[in-house]
Scaffold this motif. Structure first.
Motif: not given
Length: 276
Positions: A218-226, A243-254, A179-182, A186-189
């Motif tokens: 591993h290496n869990q965090t709840d904040n990605i600084k600027g 078949d006809r399915k996919y893996l959805a990965i969701q990242l939500m900001e607090k 996860i990168a913050n440009s 700050n990005y709060d997960i």
């Protein structure tokens, strides 16, 4: 001739009636359980065997397997006062359990057990969670590995989510997320979640969705600084995608609107690299 024809027709109709009656006698209805769920409380359903699949009648119901446990489904409402819907669960013993789901501000039952009376509180611990130290060691190796399997990326409002590594060892899969913050903000997960979902269907069809709960992070965090980035390794039970399915990965900001999502197909999952 007309008399013979009438007799033959009568016999034919009689045989059809007998056949239909026999078929009706060979079928039986599966009586659904009644389930009331709340928006602010979680309801736990304990099954006799590990959960294989979950099908929700609508997105108004949230369902996930309890972390590190195979036979407990956690259910709650996605919104208040939703229209009555249903929930279908298939377990590894081949049994189908059906539920009629209603909304309730204060459900009278929060823990429902479908187990026999003598083992009413038994839970099935995921086998992958037994040797936790080995999983932690593998996760550390994955975090340091230079090998990559590119699983796609999503970028929105200065935040980038990338799956750059998929590894496998002894029935456990390791997903390396970056996860990168440009931005200067700050990005709060709030959530980082994984679902196996159906590909797009007509609006009126049922939504089938199964959440994959990490065994270890591993290496869990709840904040990605600027202007920083951070890598996380999530250990999950090994899986492939039908078949006809996919893996959805969701990242939500607090308390924010910078939400990202990746869609990963099976052709990427099967490229998993063995952990050395």
């Amino acid at each position: 001739m007309k008399t013979i024809s009438a007799v033959v027709t009568g016999i034919f109709l009689f045989l059809i009636s007998v056949s239909a009656h026999a078929q009706q006698n060979n079928t039986s209805a599966i009586e659904p359980y009644r389930l009331a769920i709340a928006y602010s409380k979680t309801t736990n359903i304990i099954f006799p065997y590990a959960i294989l699949s979950v099908d929700r009648g609508s997105k108004d119901v949230l369902a996930q397997k309890a972390k590190g446990v195979e036979n407990i489904l956690q259910v709650k409402a996605a919104k208040e006062d939703f229209t009555q819907t249903n929930l279908t669960v298939v377990t590894t013993d081949g049994k189908l359990s059906s539920f009629i789901v209603d909304f309730a501000q204060q459900p009278s039952v929060l823990n429902l057990s479908l187990l026999p009376q003598e083992s009413r509180n038994t839970i099935a611990i995921a086998s992958e969670s037994v040797n936790r130290q080995e999983i932690e060691n593998c996760a550390k190796q994955v975090s340091l590995s230079e090998k990559k399997v590119r699983g796609g990326r999503d970028r929105k409002f200065g935040i980038r989510l990338k799956l750059d590594g998929i590894f496998i060892n002894d029935g456990v899969m390791y997903l390396r997320m970056n996860i990168a913050n440009s931005t200067h903000i700050n990005y709060d997960i709030d959530q980082l979640r994984f679902y196996i979902r159906d590909q797009k269907k007509a609006k009126r069809t049922a939504t089938q969705e199964l959440e994959i709960t990490p065994i270890l992070i591993h290496n869990q965090t709840d904040n990605i600084k600027g202007y920083t980035d951070h890598s996380i390794v999530l250990a999950v039970p090994k899986f492939t995608i039908p078949d006809r399915k996919y893996l959805a990965i969701q990242l939500m900001e607090k308390n924010g609107g910078r939400h990202l999502e990746l869609a990963v197909k099976n052709r990427t999952i099967v490229k998993a690299i063995p952990v050395e």
